[in-house]
Scaffold this active site. Structure first.
Site, PDB file in Angstrom:
ATOM      1  N   GLU A 149      33.182  70.032 112.849  1.00  0.00           N
ATOM      2  CA  GLU A 149      33.700  68.934 112.026  1.00  0.00           C
ATOM      3  C   GLU A 149      33.918  67.689 112.872  1.00  0.00           C
ATOM      4  OE1 GLU A 149      37.405  70.396 110.454  1.00  0.00           O
ATOM      5  OE2 GLU A 149      36.472  72.205 109.649  1.00  0.00           O
ATOM      6  N   LYS A 165      35.873  64.847 114.456  1.00  0.00           N
ATOM      7  CA  LYS A 165      37.311  64.745 114.715  1.00  0.00           C
ATOM      8  C   LYS A 165      37.737  63.312 114.419  1.00  0.00           C
ATOM      9  CE  LYS A 165      40.777  66.029 118.172  1.00  0.00           C
ATOM     10  NZ  LYS A 165      41.533  64.783 118.224  1.00  0.00           N
ATOM     11  N   ASP A 183      39.821  60.052 114.041  1.00  0.00           N
ATOM     12  CA  ASP A 183      40.899  59.495 114.854  1.00  0.00           C
ATOM     13  C   ASP A 183      41.940  58.833 113.947  1.00  0.00           C
ATOM     14  OD1 ASP A 183      42.293  58.929 117.091  1.00  0.00           O
ATOM     15  OD2 ASP A 183      40.917  57.400 117.854  1.00  0.00           O
ATOM     16  N   TYR A 206      41.153  69.341 105.958  1.00  0.00           N
ATOM     17  CA  TYR A 206      40.320  70.304 106.689  1.00  0.00           C
ATOM     18  C   TYR A 206      40.941  71.683 106.896  1.00  0.00           C
ATOM     19  CZ  TYR A 206      43.128  68.235 110.442  1.00  0.00           C
ATOM     20  OH  TYR A 206      44.161  67.771 111.203  1.00  0.00           O
ATOM     21  N   LYS A 211      35.320  66.251 123.134  1.00  0.00           N
ATOM     22  CA  LYS A 211      35.697  64.834 123.085  1.00  0.00           C
ATOM     23  C   LYS A 211      34.562  63.927 123.553  1.00  0.00           C
ATOM     24  CE  LYS A 211      40.205  64.063 123.139  1.00  0.00           C
ATOM     25  NZ  LYS A 211      41.022  63.249 122.300  1.00  0.00           N
ATOM     26  N   CYS A 238      33.311  19.801 120.640  1.00  0.00           N
ATOM     27  CA  CYS A 238      32.298  20.843 120.751  1.00  0.00           C
ATOM     28  C   CYS A 238      31.787  20.946 122.189  1.00  0.00           C
ATOM     29  CB  CYS A 238      31.147  20.517 119.801  1.00  0.00           C
ATOM     30  SG  CYS A 238      29.739  21.601 119.993  1.00  0.00           S
ATOM     31  N   CYS A 290      27.865  19.680 122.074  1.00  0.00           N
ATOM     32  CA  CYS A 290      27.418  18.313 121.794  1.00  0.00           C
ATOM     33  C   CYS A 290      28.540  17.291 121.887  1.00  0.00           C
ATOM     34  CB  CYS A 290      26.771  18.240 120.414  1.00  0.00           C
ATOM     35  SG  CYS A 290      27.986  18.279 119.095  1.00  0.00           S
ATOM     36  N   CYS A 316      32.210  22.763 114.719  1.00  0.00           N
ATOM     37  CA  CYS A 316      31.693  21.497 115.218  1.00  0.00           C
ATOM     38  C   CYS A 316      31.106  20.763 114.028  1.00  0.00           C
ATOM     39  CB  CYS A 316      30.599  21.765 116.242  1.00  0.00           C
ATOM     40  SG  CYS A 316      29.557  20.333 116.531  1.00  0.00           S
ATOM     41  N   CYS A 361      24.171  18.437 116.577  1.00  0.00           N
ATOM     42  CA  CYS A 361      24.556  19.446 117.570  1.00  0.00           C
ATOM     43  C   CYS A 361      23.403  20.426 117.807  1.00  0.00           C
ATOM     44  CB  CYS A 361      25.792  20.200 117.088  1.00  0.00           C
ATOM     45  SG  CYS A 361      26.285  21.511 118.213  1.00  0.00           S
TER      46      CYS A 361
HETATM   47  S1  IVH Z   1      42.058  71.125 113.297  1.00  0.00           S
HETATM   48  C1  IVH Z   1      44.597  74.141 115.087  1.00  0.00           C
HETATM   49  N1  IVH Z   1      40.199  69.525 112.382  1.00  0.00           N
HETATM   50  O1  IVH Z   1      43.038  66.384 115.895  1.00  0.00           O
HETATM   51  C2  IVH Z   1      43.700  73.114 114.585  1.00  0.00           C
HETATM   52  N2  IVH Z   1      42.007  68.597 113.598  1.00  0.00           N
HETATM   53  O2  IVH Z   1      44.392  67.616 118.534  1.00  0.00           O
HETATM   54  C3  IVH Z   1      44.330  71.796 114.571  1.00  0.00           C
HETATM   55  N3  IVH Z   1      41.918  66.173 113.814  1.00  0.00           N
HETATM   56  O3  IVH Z   1      46.434  66.787 115.226  1.00  0.00           O
HETATM   57  C4  IVH Z   1      43.651  70.751 113.904  1.00  0.00           C
HETATM   58  N4  IVH Z   1      40.056  65.885 112.668  1.00  0.00           N
HETATM   59  O4  IVH Z   1      45.169  65.250 113.720  1.00  0.00           O
HETATM   60  C5  IVH Z   1      41.344  69.626 113.070  1.00  0.00           C
HETATM   61  N5  IVH Z   1      38.489  68.215 111.489  1.00  0.00           N
HETATM   62  C6  IVH Z   1      39.645  68.331 112.180  1.00  0.00           C
HETATM   63  C7  IVH Z   1      40.307  67.204 112.713  1.00  0.00           C
HETATM   64  C8  IVH Z   1      41.489  67.388 113.424  1.00  0.00           C
HETATM   65  C9  IVH Z   1      41.037  65.291 113.349  1.00  0.00           C
HETATM   66  C10 IVH Z   1      43.123  65.849 114.624  1.00  0.00           C
HETATM   67  C11 IVH Z   1      44.396  66.369 114.022  1.00  0.00           C
HETATM   68  C12 IVH Z   1      45.085  67.142 115.111  1.00  0.00           C
HETATM   69  C13 IVH Z   1      44.324  66.756 116.327  1.00  0.00           C
HETATM   70  C14 IVH Z   1      44.206  67.959 117.245  1.00  0.00           C
END
Ligand code: IVH
Length: 674
Positions: free
Chosen positions: A114, A116, A118, A226, A314, A408, A411, A426, A431
């Site tokens: 999945e 991740k 932010d 999720y 990551k 500017c 010019c 400008c 120009c």
């Molecule tokens: S699973 C035990 N799935 O990442 C599993 N986390 O460091 C815990 N996050 O605090 C989370 N997308 O805020 C999971 N598809 C995803 C995620 C996800 C973002 C974030 C979540 C969690 C942090 C884990």
């Protein structure tokens, strides 16, 4: 009783429909009805609920923003703690993870992968399908109760879809703000002089920590769910099933989630998602890899704060720290001045960054970035890298504040910032930074209408150094033109002839061609009509300009600044000297001495005419001294009605406005030219 029961039924039916359309729109991103139709249903529901307040359900679609600002957030204890994840940053670490899992489970494993997101983790509790409580992750054991704020997020269902819903279910996911919403929010905050959010994550967190839910409601947040935490009354054996179940009952689940049968496939997924990272509308910082089988997850268990059955792969950070060596200003093709920071080169998310935009004067001020500052920069999405904020603790006192220049840098014409606009521009017509753009506009249809002089030829003329401002067009020399590629005898002749022909364009078009900011075709016509000559217009005061129809403060301001710039006055002077028409009506078909049958009259056109296009008819009315407006009111003198006239015709009849046929209009013209 009878009426109450009927209302109850209608409310139930409307709520059901609205829930369905919310689901189509916010969760599936595939609406079935037009916004207006939706608004109508919502309006009817609000009306009924106002009449029968005792029938309002907390999960009603009208109840997203409800309740008063809180004094503070309550605490929520999580029945099952929200864990965090261990990280992997290299291919090797990912293989190590897979090795550990295979050893524990003694065999091959299926993974779910999945993106991740932010954002920030949230937990939503549903009782019998109704949303009752929402919380932040907090320390994993205990979070804050942000139920009221989460209710305002349209993709969070207030009531789940389907029958046989579990008596209790706690769902987990990520709340986030997409990049577009983040940029809009920061732009508005900059304009208001408010502090900016450093990134979408902070903006989402800040928005969810508002004590007033109506503020959260204005922030365009979204969620992807999720996982399921605590639940009763449903049977689930794999994580994949969990996701399918979440989708089925109406949650938004990321469509990019996939299943992989081995670590090689997981790696390919990580690479593929990374290559798409820039195109996603939200920030991600990696991929979460999870063991699919729930019994296997339970067997693996957790070490401390993180489960053994999942890992976060990551990506390189999209933020980095560097130093602002200088701040310069760039002038774009439309004259917009953009402050740009020159940085000590630094690696961010896989590329070297050495410059970052500071957008405009407001953002520059809001961020207070100084030359010499250590700054955090961010390169997210396929946008130009930008400065998040200076690291104030690193200031030595040697840093220099930068202010936008008054002239500017290309010019040296004056720069202008109109009230209500974020952009500094400008205003020089000559120009070099904007020359191609302003020449293309100058020669375009509706402006000087110089046939054959399009973007390609304009660029050629500019590159060859033959034209440095619009007036130069009228001093072009045939022999110089013939030296250009693809310019034979014939093409040169045609071009010179077209330029010559443009000298007799009406004053309104000449004004429009100058490209004065905010002065469009309609305002140009009003200005020409009012001042009659370019000279009068150039000498006009702000007050006089504001007397002209369609000219308000902003346009007046823009004209004054334009005319005050010596560069622009020079161009106009040279245009006039070359023979370009600088006064109204001298070349028109109708002489100004003859009476103007429509002088001072306001005319509206409706329906289609046989002999004229709408534009021609409008020009005719103007030539007869009249003014064309678009809607019929008590101030309208005539409506000219052609075939199949619309509502304007009916409106004219209602108000008793005189209606003219096409023949009536023609006889006015004929009467005039006799
Ligand atoms: S699973 C035990 N799935 O990442 C599993 N986390 O460091 C815990 N996050 O605090 C989370 N997308 O805020 C999971 N598809 C995803 C995620 C996800 C973002 C974030 C979540 C969690 C942090 C884990």
């Amino acid at each position: 009783m009878e009426r109450l029961e009927k209302a109850r039924q209608e409310i139930a039916a409307l709520s059901e429909q609205l829930r369905y359309h919310d689901y189509r729109y916010y969760v599936l991103d595939s609406p079935e009805i037009a916004d207006a139709e939706y608004d109508q249903l919502m309006g009817r529901l609000r009306e009924l609920e106002a009449a029968y307040p005792e029938l309002v359900q907390p999960s009603s679609p009208t109840q997203r923003v409800s309740g008063r600002p809180l004094a503070g957030f309550g605490q929520v204890e999580h029945r099952i703690p929200l864990l965090s994840l261990d990280n992997a940053t290299t291919q090797e670490e990912l293989w190590d993870f897979d090795g550990r899992i295979q050893r524990w489970l003694q065999g091959p494993v299926i993974y779910v992968v999945e993106p991740k997101i932010d954002g920030l983790a949230i937990s939503l509790t549903y009782e019998d399908g109704v949303f009752v409580r929402g919380a932040t992750r907090g320390d994993g054991e205990r979070g804050e109760d942000i139920t009221q704020n989460l209710r305002t997020i349209n993709s969070i269902p207030l009531r789940l879809r389907g029958e046989d819903l579990p008596p209790i279910m706690e769902v987990r996911g990520e709340a986030y703000m997409d990049r577009r919403a983040f940029d809009d929010l920061n732009r508005r905050r900059g304009e208001m002089g408010e502090t900016l959010f450093a990134n979408p994550r902070n903006a989402a967190a800040g928005s969810l920590r508002q004590l007033d839910p109506s503020v959260t409601a204005s922030r365009r947040l979204n969620v992807f769910m999720y996982a399921i935490g605590y639940y009763e009354g449903i049977e689930l054996t794999t994580h994949w099933q969990v996701l399918e179940y979440l989708r089925e009952v109406g949650f938004r689940v990321n469509p990019l989630i996939e299943r992989c049968s081995d670590v090689e496939a997981v790696w390919k997924y990580c690479e593929r998602i990374e290559s798409q990272r820039d195109e996603l509308v939200y920030d991600i910082d990696g991929v979460v890899v999870k063991v699919d089988n729930l019994a296997a997850q339970a067997a693996l268990g957790a070490t401390g704060r993180s489960p053994r059955w999942a890992i976060a792969f990551k990506y390189p950070a999209e933020e980095a720290t560097t130093i602002v060596e200088d701040i310069i200003v760039q002038v774009g093709r439309t004259g917009a001045l953009t402050p740009l920071a020159l940085l000590t080169p630094v690696e961010v998310a896989g590329s070297t960054v050495s410059r970052a935009t500071l957008h405009n004067a407001d953002i520059l001020r809001a961020k207070d970035v100084r030359i010499g500052d250590t700054v955090i920069i961010r390169k997210a999405g396929d946008v130009i890298p930008e400065i998040v904020m200076p690291v104030e603790s690193k200031r030595t006192g040697e840093e220099r504040v930068f202010t936008m220049p008054s002239h500017c840098p290309v010019c040296n014409a004056e720069v202008q910032r109109l009230p209500g606009e974020a952009v500094t521009r400008c205003i020089g017509t000559a120009c070099p930074a904007q020359l191609v753009e302003s020449l293309v506009h100058f020669a375009a249809r509706g402006a000087m209408d110089i046939e054959g002089l399009g973007p390609a030829l304009v660029s050629q003329l500019v590159e060859a150094g033959l034209v440095k401002d619009p007036a130069d067009l009228y001093y072009l020399d045939g022999s110089a033109l013939r030296t250009l590629p693809r310019m034979g005898e014939k093409s040169v002749d045609n071009l010179l002839r077209a330029i010559e022909a443009s000298k007799s364009r009406p004053l309104a078009r000449v004004i429009y061609a100058l490209g004065i900011r905010l002065v469009g075709e309609a305002a140009s016509r009003e200005l020409a009509m009012h001042f009659q000559t370019m000279e009068h217009m150039m000498a006009a005061s702000r007050e006089e300009l504001q007397k002209v129809d369609l000219v308000g403060d902003k346009i007046a301001e823009s004209v004054i600044a334009f005319m005050a710039e010596p560069q622009n006055r020079g161009v106009i002077e040279r245009l006039a000297r070359s023979g370009v028409n600088m006064s109204e009506a001298t070349e028109e078909v109708y002489s100004t001495e003859a009476p103007s049958p429509l002088a001072g009259k306001t005319v509206v056109l409706t329906g289609s005419l046989r002999r004229y296009t709408r534009q021609e008819a409008a020009e005719l009315v103007r030539a007869l001294g009249g003014k064309v407006t678009s809607s019929v009111s008590r101030n309208t003198d005539y409506v000219v009605a052609g075939q199949d006239p619309g509502s304007k015709y009916t409106r004219a009849q209602e108000l008793g406005v005189k209606i003219l046929s096409e023949a009536d209009l023609e006889s006015l013209v004929e009467g005039r030219s006799q």
